[in-house]
Write a protein that holds these residues in place. Sequence first.
Motif, PDB file in Angstrom:
ATOM      1  N   ASP A   1       0.802  -1.221   0.000  1.00  0.00           N
ATOM      2  CA  ASP A   1       0.000   0.000   0.000  1.00  0.00           C
ATOM      3  C   ASP A   1       0.842   1.283   0.000  1.00  0.00           C
ATOM      4  O   ASP A   1       0.372   2.345   0.352  1.00  0.00           O
ATOM      5  N   ARG A   2       2.099   1.193  -0.410  1.00  0.00           N
ATOM      6  CA  ARG A   2       2.999   2.346  -0.359  1.00  0.00           C
ATOM      7  C   ARG A   2       3.474   2.734  -1.764  1.00  0.00           C
ATOM      8  O   ARG A   2       3.562   1.906  -2.669  1.00  0.00           O
ATOM      9  N   SER A   3       3.810   4.006  -1.904  1.00  0.00           N
ATOM     10  CA  SER A   3       4.394   4.516  -3.147  1.00  0.00           C
ATOM     11  C   SER A   3       5.254   5.725  -2.790  1.00  0.00           C
ATOM     12  O   SER A   3       5.120   6.290  -1.706  1.00  0.00           O
ATOM     13  N   PHE A   4       6.122   6.091  -3.708  1.00  0.00           N
ATOM     14  CA  PHE A   4       6.914   7.297  -3.486  1.00  0.00           C
ATOM     15  C   PHE A   4       5.987   8.498  -3.613  1.00  0.00           C
ATOM     16  O   PHE A   4       5.237   8.614  -4.585  1.00  0.00           O
ATOM     17  N   GLN A   5       6.034   9.371  -2.634  1.00  0.00           N
ATOM     18  CA  GLN A   5       5.241  10.594  -2.656  1.00  0.00           C
ATOM     19  C   GLN A   5       6.160  11.751  -2.311  1.00  0.00           C
ATOM     20  O   GLN A   5       7.200  11.560  -1.673  1.00  0.00           O
ATOM     21  N   PHE A   6       5.743  12.926  -2.697  1.00  0.00           N
ATOM     22  CA  PHE A   6       6.557  14.107  -2.442  1.00  0.00           C
ATOM     23  C   PHE A   6       5.700  15.187  -1.826  1.00  0.00           C
ATOM     24  O   PHE A   6       4.497  15.278  -2.098  1.00  0.00           O
ATOM     25  N   ASP A   7       6.311  16.006  -0.967  1.00  0.00           N
ATOM     26  CA  ASP A   7       5.597  17.146  -0.415  1.00  0.00           C
ATOM     27  C   ASP A   7       5.097  18.002  -1.578  1.00  0.00           C
ATOM     28  O   ASP A   7       5.696  18.020  -2.658  1.00  0.00           O
ATOM     29  N   GLU A   8       4.017  18.718  -1.361  1.00  0.00           N
ATOM     30  CA  GLU A   8       3.422  19.518  -2.429  1.00  0.00           C
ATOM     31  C   GLU A   8       4.447  20.482  -3.023  1.00  0.00           C
ATOM     32  O   GLU A   8       5.208  21.143  -2.312  1.00  0.00           O
ATOM     33  N   GLY A   9       4.488  20.504  -4.363  1.00  0.00           N
ATOM     34  CA  GLY A   9       5.406  21.403  -5.060  1.00  0.00           C
ATOM     35  C   GLY A   9       6.734  20.769  -5.415  1.00  0.00           C
ATOM     36  O   GLY A   9       7.557  21.395  -6.079  1.00  0.00           O
ATOM     37  N   TYR A  10       6.974  19.519  -4.973  1.00  0.00           N
ATOM     38  CA  TYR A  10       8.248  18.867  -5.244  1.00  0.00           C
ATOM     39  C   TYR A  10       8.037  17.555  -6.000  1.00  0.00           C
ATOM     40  O   TYR A  10       7.001  16.912  -5.863  1.00  0.00           O
ATOM     41  N   THR A  11       9.025  17.169  -6.776  1.00  0.00           N
ATOM     42  CA  THR A  11       8.999  15.904  -7.511  1.00  0.00           C
ATOM     43  C   THR A  11      10.351  15.226  -7.326  1.00  0.00           C
ATOM     44  O   THR A  11      11.256  15.783  -6.700  1.00  0.00           O
ATOM     45  N   GLN A  12      10.500  14.058  -7.912  1.00  0.00           N
ATOM     46  CA  GLN A  12      11.791  13.357  -7.838  1.00  0.00           C
ATOM     47  C   GLN A  12      12.887  14.181  -8.510  1.00  0.00           C
ATOM     48  O   GLN A  12      14.023  14.180  -8.073  1.00  0.00           O
ATOM     49  N   ASN A  13      12.540  14.911  -9.571  1.00  0.00           N
ATOM     50  CA  ASN A  13      13.529  15.724 -10.276  1.00  0.00           C
ATOM     51  C   ASN A  13      13.758  17.083  -9.631  1.00  0.00           C
ATOM     52  O   ASN A  13      14.748  17.746  -9.915  1.00  0.00           O
ATOM     53  N   THR A  14      12.828  17.537  -8.783  1.00  0.00           N
ATOM     54  CA  THR A  14      12.987  18.812  -8.075  1.00  0.00           C
ATOM     55  C   THR A  14      12.696  18.592  -6.588  1.00  0.00           C
ATOM     56  O   THR A  14      11.644  18.987  -6.082  1.00  0.00           O
ATOM     57  N   PRO A  15      13.626  17.931  -5.875  1.00  0.00           N
ATOM     58  CA  PRO A  15      13.397  17.630  -4.453  1.00  0.00           C
ATOM     59  C   PRO A  15      13.522  18.885  -3.593  1.00  0.00           C
ATOM     60  O   PRO A  15      14.069  19.893  -4.025  1.00  0.00           O
TER      61      PRO A  15
END
Length: 166
Positions: free
Chosen positions: A38-52
């Motif tokens: 039930d897990r996946s990579f998630q990012f705080d709002e406004g960020y992605t893997q390419n823009t951490p």
Amino acid sequence: KAYAAGDRMGLLHVYQRLNGHVETIGTYDGTEIALFHDRSFQFDEGYTQNTPPPALFPDCPNGVYDFGTATCQPCPKNQRYAAAVKSCLCVPGFLTNGSTCSPCRPGTYQDHVGQSKCLLCQPGRYAPAGAGTACLHCPYGRFAETKGNTACAACGSVTNASTTQR
């Protein structure tokens, strides 16, 4: 300890920090990441893997970020930081040889950062030592006829119909 591809590290847990909380989201066996059901990579709002978030991956103006020590480390010997690629690259006079930098051989030069080959000195020029960033012009009375010279030879006598030159 630094690990290389193929080293046996055992099973590692994969953690993620999201909205200030850290939780385990999967495992890593040395070759691939297996996320829990039930897990996946998630990012705080406004960020992605390419823009951490910058706080997690700070820029190091004169080196690279070491995740093991959480500090900026200077570039290795004969390398300098290139902001355009956010990496340390070989300085002029050196060529990229895997993860290290090797000096250009005598008779060759390199005047740019991060190159994988050195260039031969052109006729009329020479490079007497390694790690050259430019080739020198042969001095008056000396010549270098071919490419890749490490020295210039003395000019011999040349006879012209009316004069002799040295």
